[in-house]
Design a protein around this motif. Sequence first.
Motif, mmCIF file in Angstrom:
data_model
loop_
_atom_site.group_PDB
_atom_site.id
_atom_site.type_symbol
_atom_site.label_atom_id
_atom_site.label_comp_id
_atom_site.label_asym_id
_atom_site.label_seq_id
_atom_site.Cartn_x
_atom_site.Cartn_y
_atom_site.Cartn_z
ATOM 1 N N GLY A 172 0.829 -1.223 0.000
ATOM 2 C CA GLY A 172 0.000 0.000 0.000
ATOM 3 C C GLY A 172 0.849 1.252 0.000
ATOM 4 N N ASP A 173 0.100 2.434 -0.334
ATOM 5 C CA ASP A 173 0.810 3.710 -0.359
ATOM 6 C C ASP A 173 1.119 4.167 1.051
ATOM 7 O OD1 ASP A 173 0.586 3.725 -3.080
ATOM 8 O OD2 ASP A 173 -1.308 4.879 -3.066
ATOM 9 N N LEU A 174 2.142 4.836 1.221
ATOM 10 C CA LEU A 174 2.543 5.371 2.507
ATOM 11 C C LEU A 174 2.195 6.851 2.572
ATOM 12 C CD1 LEU A 174 6.077 3.684 2.929
ATOM 13 C CD2 LEU A 174 3.907 3.028 3.985
ATOM 14 N N LYS A 175 1.705 7.363 3.752
ATOM 15 C CA LYS A 175 1.330 8.764 3.937
ATOM 16 C C LYS A 175 2.106 9.295 5.125
ATOM 17 C CE LYS A 175 -2.650 11.772 4.371
ATOM 18 N NZ LYS A 175 -4.122 11.820 4.496
ATOM 19 N N VAL A 176 2.771 10.378 4.816
ATOM 20 C CA VAL A 176 3.630 10.959 5.836
ATOM 21 C C VAL A 176 2.892 12.130 6.471
ATOM 22 C CG1 VAL A 176 5.843 12.077 6.345
ATOM 23 C CG2 VAL A 176 5.679 10.262 4.637
ATOM 24 N N VAL A 177 2.651 12.118 7.789
ATOM 25 C CA VAL A 177 1.941 13.172 8.519
ATOM 26 C C VAL A 177 2.944 13.931 9.344
ATOM 27 C CG1 VAL A 177 0.173 13.702 10.227
ATOM 28 C CG2 VAL A 177 -0.152 11.801 8.608
ATOM 29 N N VAL A 178 2.878 15.247 9.133
ATOM 30 C CA VAL A 178 3.828 16.077 9.865
ATOM 31 C C VAL A 178 3.186 16.489 11.181
ATOM 32 C CG1 VAL A 178 5.198 18.181 9.837
ATOM 33 C CG2 VAL A 178 4.825 16.876 7.735
ATOM 34 N N ASP A 179 3.724 16.263 12.250
ATOM 35 C CA ASP A 179 3.190 16.583 13.576
ATOM 36 C C ASP A 179 3.635 17.995 13.948
ATOM 37 O OD1 ASP A 179 2.073 16.545 16.020
ATOM 38 O OD2 ASP A 179 3.535 15.171 16.936
ATOM 39 N N ARG A 180 2.523 18.931 14.120
ATOM 40 C CA ARG A 180 2.799 20.324 14.478
ATOM 41 C C ARG A 180 2.014 20.657 15.743
ATOM 42 N NH1 ARG A 180 2.311 23.232 8.551
ATOM 43 N NH2 ARG A 180 4.105 22.134 7.594
ATOM 44 N N PRO A 181 2.431 20.375 16.863
ATOM 45 C CA PRO A 181 1.708 20.590 18.116
ATOM 46 C C PRO A 181 1.459 22.054 18.417
ATOM 47 C CG PRO A 181 3.981 19.882 18.524
ATOM 48 C CD PRO A 181 3.771 19.731 17.048
ATOM 49 N N VAL A 182 2.341 22.920 18.022
ATOM 50 C CA VAL A 182 2.165 24.368 18.296
ATOM 51 C C VAL A 182 0.974 24.915 17.545
ATOM 52 C CG1 VAL A 182 3.252 26.632 18.133
ATOM 53 C CG2 VAL A 182 4.614 24.634 18.778
ATOM 54 N N ARG A 183 0.871 24.490 16.291
ATOM 55 C CA ARG A 183 -0.248 24.972 15.469
ATOM 56 C C ARG A 183 -1.578 24.502 16.016
ATOM 57 N NH1 ARG A 183 -0.817 24.058 8.931
ATOM 58 N NH2 ARG A 183 -2.752 25.309 8.692
ATOM 59 N N ARG A 184 -1.623 23.209 16.452
ATOM 60 C CA ARG A 184 -2.882 22.692 17.031
ATOM 61 C C ARG A 184 -3.259 23.463 18.288
ATOM 62 N NH1 ARG A 184 -0.801 17.626 15.973
ATOM 63 N NH2 ARG A 184 -0.265 17.363 18.170
ATOM 64 N N ALA A 185 -2.295 23.745 19.073
ATOM 65 C CA ALA A 185 -2.574 24.489 20.300
ATOM 66 C C ALA A 185 -3.087 25.888 19.974
ATOM 67 C CB ALA A 185 -1.307 24.562 21.164
ATOM 68 N N ALA A 186 -2.506 26.490 18.929
ATOM 69 C CA ALA A 186 -2.955 27.843 18.530
ATOM 70 C C ALA A 186 -4.384 27.808 18.026
ATOM 71 C CB ALA A 186 -2.011 28.411 17.475
ATOM 72 N N LEU A 187 -4.712 26.787 17.228
ATOM 73 C CA LEU A 187 -6.083 26.667 16.709
ATOM 74 C C LEU A 187 -7.073 26.458 17.846
ATOM 75 C CD1 LEU A 187 -5.519 24.475 13.511
ATOM 76 C CD2 LEU A 187 -6.143 26.899 13.630
ATOM 77 N N ARG A 188 -6.705 25.630 18.798
ATOM 78 C CA ARG A 188 -7.596 25.427 19.937
ATOM 79 C C ARG A 188 -7.834 26.746 20.688
ATOM 80 N NH1 ARG A 188 -4.330 20.729 21.148
ATOM 81 N NH2 ARG A 188 -5.375 18.822 20.401
ATOM 82 N N GLY A 189 -6.745 27.468 20.847
ATOM 83 C CA GLY A 189 -6.884 28.742 21.554
ATOM 84 C C GLY A 189 -7.806 29.701 20.821
ATOM 85 N N ILE A 190 -7.644 29.745 19.468
ATOM 86 C CA ILE A 190 -8.494 30.639 18.671
ATOM 87 C C ILE A 190 -9.955 30.229 18.799
ATOM 88 C CG2 ILE A 190 -9.054 31.330 16.324
ATOM 89 C CD1 ILE A 190 -6.012 31.176 15.718
ATOM 90 N N VAL A 191 -10.224 28.909 18.703
ATOM 91 C CA VAL A 191 -11.616 28.429 18.829
ATOM 92 C C VAL A 191 -12.183 28.787 20.190
ATOM 93 C CG1 VAL A 191 -13.040 26.366 18.934
ATOM 94 C CG2 VAL A 191 -11.303 26.592 17.138
#
Length: 244
Positions: free
Chosen positions: A9-28
């Motif tokens: 199968g195809d491989l999918k590379v996910v980049v982990d950005r914890p700072v961005r997630r935290a910023a989005l949560r804060g904005i929400v």
Amino acid sequence: MTFPDFGSGDLKVVVDRPVRRAALRGIVLLVCAAAAAGGYWYGRSYGALDQQYRASLESINRANETRLATLKRELIDARLAWEVDSQALAAVREDLTATREARARLEEEVTFFRSLMDPKSVARGLQIARFDALPLASGRYSYHLLLTQIATRRSWLSGKVHIELAGTTAQGPQVLPLTELASVEDYPLAFRFRYFQDLRGELELPAGFAPVDVKIRVVRSGKDPLERSFPWPAERPRNTGAQT
């Protein structure tokens, strides 16, 4: 070097950005907080406006109720004043009518006595002056007949008076003598006077009899009978009179 086999199968590379997630949560969270604060502020502001509007309506309603009560009192006062004025006006009209009638009676009496004292301008001799009838109750009437003598030198007059009442019934015209209408001890009625005499009595109309006029016939010895008719009834009473 050999790499492990992970399948085809195809491989999918996910980049982990914890700072961005935290910023989005804060904005929400900030947006939700802002929305909640805005809603709360809007609710309080709208509630305050609603209370002010309600207070204004209650004030207007109280003012209208006060004005309505004042208008009701004024209307009651106006009605009472109108009724009092109407009663006063009716009383004044009655008094005026009574005064006019009394004046007319006095003028008639003055004319009558002047004719007795100064007969130059009126017919001479015995006169059937007036006949009046006033209702009492239940078809009963009081009547009186006035006889006068107009002359420069008055002598005593005497004779008899016949009174008949002409009217109608269901069967047709009918003429009734006084003896069928009243209890009289001596009939025809006797008179004797020099100036005037008022003959009085009471009579009762038979049931179903509608009077039209009264026929008076005066008989004296050696003289032609004197006759006169009067409509029934006369409108006003006259002054009482005894033989003079």
